[in-house]
Motif scaffolding. Structure first.
Motif, PDB file in Angstrom:
ATOM      1  N   ALA A  39     -59.274 105.600  49.434  1.00  0.00           N
ATOM      2  CA  ALA A  39     -59.760 105.716  48.050  1.00  0.00           C
ATOM      3  C   ALA A  39     -60.079 104.326  47.496  1.00  0.00           C
ATOM      4  N   GLU A  40     -59.220 103.356  47.789  1.00  0.00           N
ATOM      5  CA  GLU A  40     -59.439 101.996  47.269  1.00  0.00           C
ATOM      6  C   GLU A  40     -60.676 101.364  47.910  1.00  0.00           C
ATOM      7  N   LEU A  41     -60.830 101.583  49.197  1.00  0.00           N
ATOM      8  CA  LEU A  41     -62.008 101.047  49.903  1.00  0.00           C
ATOM      9  C   LEU A  41     -63.280 101.654  49.300  1.00  0.00           C
ATOM     10  N   ALA A  42     -63.238 102.957  49.020  1.00  0.00           N
ATOM     11  CA  ALA A  42     -64.400 103.640  48.432  1.00  0.00           C
ATOM     12  C   ALA A  42     -64.712 103.071  47.053  1.00  0.00           C
ATOM     13  N   ARG A  43     -63.661 102.841  46.262  1.00  0.00           N
ATOM     14  CA  ARG A  43     -63.856 102.313  44.905  1.00  0.00           C
ATOM     15  C   ARG A  43     -64.512 100.946  44.927  1.00  0.00           C
ATOM     16  N   ARG A  44     -64.241 100.172  45.973  1.00  0.00           N
ATOM     17  CA  ARG A  44     -64.723  98.789  46.002  1.00  0.00           C
ATOM     18  C   ARG A  44     -65.996  98.604  46.818  1.00  0.00           C
ATOM     19  N   SER A  45     -66.690  99.692  47.131  1.00  0.00           N
ATOM     20  CA  SER A  45     -67.840  99.567  48.030  1.00  0.00           C
ATOM     21  C   SER A  45     -69.189  99.694  47.337  1.00  0.00           C
ATOM     22  N   ARG A  46     -69.233  99.479  46.045  1.00  0.00           N
ATOM     23  CA  ARG A  46     -70.496  99.502  45.287  1.00  0.00           C
ATOM     24  C   ARG A  46     -71.341 100.744  45.597  1.00  0.00           C
ATOM     25  N   GLY A  47     -70.677 101.864  45.786  1.00  0.00           N
ATOM     26  CA  GLY A  47     -71.414 103.123  45.976  1.00  0.00           C
ATOM     27  C   GLY A  47     -72.267 103.166  47.234  1.00  0.00           C
ATOM     28  N   THR A  48     -71.974 102.289  48.227  1.00  0.00           N
ATOM     29  CA  THR A  48     -72.895 102.081  49.354  1.00  0.00           C
ATOM     30  C   THR A  48     -72.206 102.260  50.708  1.00  0.00           C
ATOM     31  N   PRO A  49     -72.654 103.213  51.533  1.00  0.00           N
ATOM     32  CA  PRO A  49     -72.017 103.425  52.844  1.00  0.00           C
ATOM     33  C   PRO A  49     -71.994 102.180  53.725  1.00  0.00           C
ATOM     34  N   ARG A  50     -73.077 101.384  53.722  1.00  0.00           N
ATOM     35  CA  ARG A  50     -73.069 100.206  54.590  1.00  0.00           C
ATOM     36  C   ARG A  50     -71.922  99.267  54.210  1.00  0.00           C
ATOM     37  N   ILE A  51     -71.644  99.156  52.900  1.00  0.00           N
ATOM     38  CA  ILE A  51     -70.562  98.265  52.458  1.00  0.00           C
ATOM     39  C   ILE A  51     -69.206  98.863  52.849  1.00  0.00           C
ATOM     40  N   VAL A  52     -69.073 100.191  52.781  1.00  0.00           N
ATOM     41  CA  VAL A  52     -67.821 100.829  53.238  1.00  0.00           C
ATOM     42  C   VAL A  52     -67.552 100.393  54.680  1.00  0.00           C
ATOM     43  N   ASN A  53     -68.578 100.515  55.538  1.00  0.00           N
ATOM     44  CA  ASN A  53     -68.383 100.198  56.955  1.00  0.00           C
ATOM     45  C   ASN A  53     -68.075  98.725  57.181  1.00  0.00           C
ATOM     46  N   ARG A  54     -68.772  97.861  56.455  1.00  0.00           N
ATOM     47  CA  ARG A  54     -68.521  96.426  56.635  1.00  0.00           C
ATOM     48  C   ARG A  54     -67.120  96.044  56.165  1.00  0.00           C
ATOM     49  N   LEU A  55     -66.741  96.551  54.977  1.00  0.00           N
ATOM     50  CA  LEU A  55     -65.422  96.192  54.459  1.00  0.00           C
ATOM     51  C   LEU A  55     -64.314  96.798  55.322  1.00  0.00           C
ATOM     52  N   LEU A  56     -64.581  97.997  55.846  1.00  0.00           N
ATOM     53  CA  LEU A  56     -63.584  98.644  56.699  1.00  0.00           C
ATOM     54  C   LEU A  56     -63.248  97.743  57.899  1.00  0.00           C
ATOM     55  N   LYS A  57     -64.269  97.093  58.438  1.00  0.00           N
ATOM     56  CA  LYS A  57     -64.022  96.228  59.595  1.00  0.00           C
ATOM     57  C   LYS A  57     -63.164  95.021  59.219  1.00  0.00           C
ATOM     58  N   ARG A  58     -63.438  94.457  58.027  1.00  0.00           N
ATOM     59  CA  ARG A  58     -62.617  93.319  57.589  1.00  0.00           C
ATOM     60  C   ARG A  58     -61.171  93.762  57.372  1.00  0.00           C
ATOM     61  N   VAL A  59     -61.014  94.916  56.712  1.00  0.00           N
ATOM     62  CA  VAL A  59     -59.673  95.406  56.407  1.00  0.00           C
ATOM     63  C   VAL A  59     -58.939  95.730  57.708  1.00  0.00           C
ATOM     64  N   ARG A  60     -59.677  96.267  58.668  1.00  0.00           N
ATOM     65  CA  ARG A  60     -59.060  96.584  59.963  1.00  0.00           C
ATOM     66  C   ARG A  60     -58.518  95.312  60.610  1.00  0.00           C
ATOM     67  N   ASP A  61     -59.337  94.246  60.619  1.00  0.00           N
ATOM     68  CA  ASP A  61     -58.878  92.979  61.209  1.00  0.00           C
ATOM     69  C   ASP A  61     -57.607  92.503  60.518  1.00  0.00           C
ATOM     70  N   TYR A  62     -57.659  92.523  59.170  1.00  0.00           N
ATOM     71  CA  TYR A  62     -56.523  92.024  58.394  1.00  0.00           C
ATOM     72  C   TYR A  62     -55.273  92.838  58.717  1.00  0.00           C
ATOM     73  N   THR A  63     -55.458  94.151  58.744  1.00  0.00           N
ATOM     74  CA  THR A  63     -54.313  95.038  58.957  1.00  0.00           C
ATOM     75  C   THR A  63     -53.709  94.837  60.338  1.00  0.00           C
ATOM     76  N   GLN A  64     -54.595  94.598  61.322  1.00  0.00           N
ATOM     77  CA  GLN A  64     -54.061  94.430  62.686  1.00  0.00           C
ATOM     78  C   GLN A  64     -53.328  93.107  62.854  1.00  0.00           C
ATOM     79  N   VAL A  65     -53.738  92.090  62.061  1.00  0.00           N
ATOM     80  CA  VAL A  65     -53.110  90.774  62.216  1.00  0.00           C
ATOM     81  C   VAL A  65     -51.927  90.593  61.270  1.00  0.00           C
ATOM     82  N   ARG A  66     -52.096  91.044  60.013  1.00  0.00           N
ATOM     83  CA  ARG A  66     -51.079  90.769  59.003  1.00  0.00           C
ATOM     84  C   ARG A  66     -50.208  91.974  58.641  1.00  0.00           C
ATOM     85  N   ALA A  67     -50.500  93.132  59.178  1.00  0.00           N
ATOM     86  CA  ALA A  67     -49.690  94.315  58.843  1.00  0.00           C
ATOM     87  C   ALA A  67     -49.449  95.115  60.116  1.00  0.00           C
ATOM     88  N   ASP A  68     -49.033  96.375  59.946  1.00  0.00           N
ATOM     89  CA  ASP A  68     -48.633  97.124  61.146  1.00  0.00           C
ATOM     90  C   ASP A  68     -49.764  97.952  61.744  1.00  0.00           C
TER      91      ASP A  68
END
Ligand code: ADP
Length: 351
Positions: free
Chosen positions: A219-248
């Motif tokens: 839901a948070e990723l969707a809220r922050r994606s400027r209504g745009t699927p391409r941005i959802v996908n791009r941000l998802l990749k950044r969040v995935r990297d962060y989560t794999q390195v800094r979280a579980d």
């Protein structure tokens, strides 16, 4: 969609960029593109129009009418061209208006098309006039006219083409010439996506990328994606990297918030370039009205980038308005940036 890549000092990671970056060509991002109309999320009216038109064309054993899609970058125009080719069982050729410099470039492409193929022309409003003229007979009569020799010896020869479907995409339908616009049988505008559709896209993409995302994270990723699927996908990749390195490894609300803060994406989904745009209008030009050229000059950005990429979403959420005398920032924009709005009282009385 290969082409020139726009990069901006304030958008170094290309969150807003309207062109595909090399990372969009990465197999895992390509695999996120829905291939069937039934996998295409949101835009129900567009989907229904296409469903009806494609079934009817198939029944009549005809190619689909030419289709024009209009809308800001990243909303799924190219994806729809892929889907149309796939569902109609034709091949897909992709080009763009600015890439077609000479008539010969287009003729070369057209003469290689077979019956039922789809030709996708991105940024079709930027097709040079001399090339556009070859499109008219191609779209209407499935033919191109060659002229041999010059002057009194000039002879014209008509070359028959396979009956193809032209799918055009444009961010600025107003710049399309009337004769070209009129030759499209189907015209649909794509609007920014609702949050619930972006949640579906975030979850679908996470599943395809083999990463776990919980409801609050999606839901948070969707809220922050400027209504745009391409941005959802791009941000998802950044969040995935962060989560794999800094979280579980599981994407949750706190990891989305922390990783997007690092990207400079705020809680409304605005990027550093969006905020610089608004700050310029509010601080430098007293909230407006100010012409787009002046804003572009102050920001040292291209006018086209601001008009095509930055402004549509700011207009959509009511952070700016466009008046005959220029752009104005709204109270909501001032509030969001926590800058007091300084208005010209004379203008306010007139407005
Ligand atoms: P445009 O051509 O309008 O700039 P694209 O078709 O290239 O946009 O879409 C950008 C990306 O967003 C695609 O790679 C695709 O994965 C995703 N996407 C776009 N529309 C949808 C949709 N309706 N459902 C799921 N994913 C989508």
């Amino acid at each position: 969609m290969a082409g020139n890549i726009l990069t901006h000092s304030s958008d170094p990671e290309g969150i807003l960029t309207r062109k595909d970056l090399p990372m969009d060509e990465a197999p895992e991002i390509l695999s996120l593109r829905p291939r069937k109309l039934s996998d295409y999320v949101g835009q129900p009216e567009v989907v229904e129009t296409l469903e009806i038109a494609m079934s009817a064309a198939k029944k009549r054993n005809e190619p689909l009418d030419h289709v024009l899609f209009h809308g800001p970058p990243g909303l799924g125009k190219t994806t729809l061209a892929h889907i149309i080719a796939n569902e109609m069982g034709g091949g897909l050729t992709i080009t763009s208006g600015p890439a077609l410099e000479k008539g010969g470039d287009l003729i070369g492409i057209l003469t290689h098309l077979s019956e039922g193929d789809v030709l996708f022309v991105d940024e079709i409003h930027r097709t040079p006039k001399n090339v556009e003229e070859f499109l008219y007979p191609a779209m209407e009569d499935f033919a191109v006219d060659f002229v041999f020799d010059k002057g009194v010896h000039a002879r014209s020869h008509r070359f028959r083409l396979g009956r193809f479907t032209l799918v055009g995409a444009t961010t600025r339908v107003g710049l399309l010439s009337a004769p070209l616009r009129d030759r499209f049988g189907i015209f649909r505008s794509l609007d920014f996506y609702h949050e619930k559709d972006l949640v579906t896209i975030a979850k679908r993409s996470a599943a395809l990328l083999d990463v776990i995302i919980d409801d609050s994270g999606a839901a948070e990723l969707a809220r922050r994606s400027r209504g745009t699927p391409r941005i959802v996908n791009r941000l998802l990749k950044r969040v995935r990297d962060y989560t794999q390195v800094r979280a579980d490894g599981v994407i949750t609300l706190p990891t989305v918030i922390r990783s997007l803060a690092l990207e400079g994406v705020d809680e409304m989904g605005l990027t550093p370039l969006d905020r610089r745009y608004l700050e310029t209008v509010i601080r430098f030009y007293g909230g407006g009205p100010v012409g787009i050229e002046a804003i572009a000059a102050t920001l040292q950005e291209e006018t086209d980038t601001l008009v095509d990429v930055v402004e549509p979403y700011l207009l959509k959420i009511g952070f700016i308005t466009r008046t005959s005398s220029g752009r104005r920032a709204s109270e909501a924009a001032c509030k969001h940036l926590a800058i007091p709005c300084r208005r010209d009282p004379l203008f306010d009385r007139e407005a």
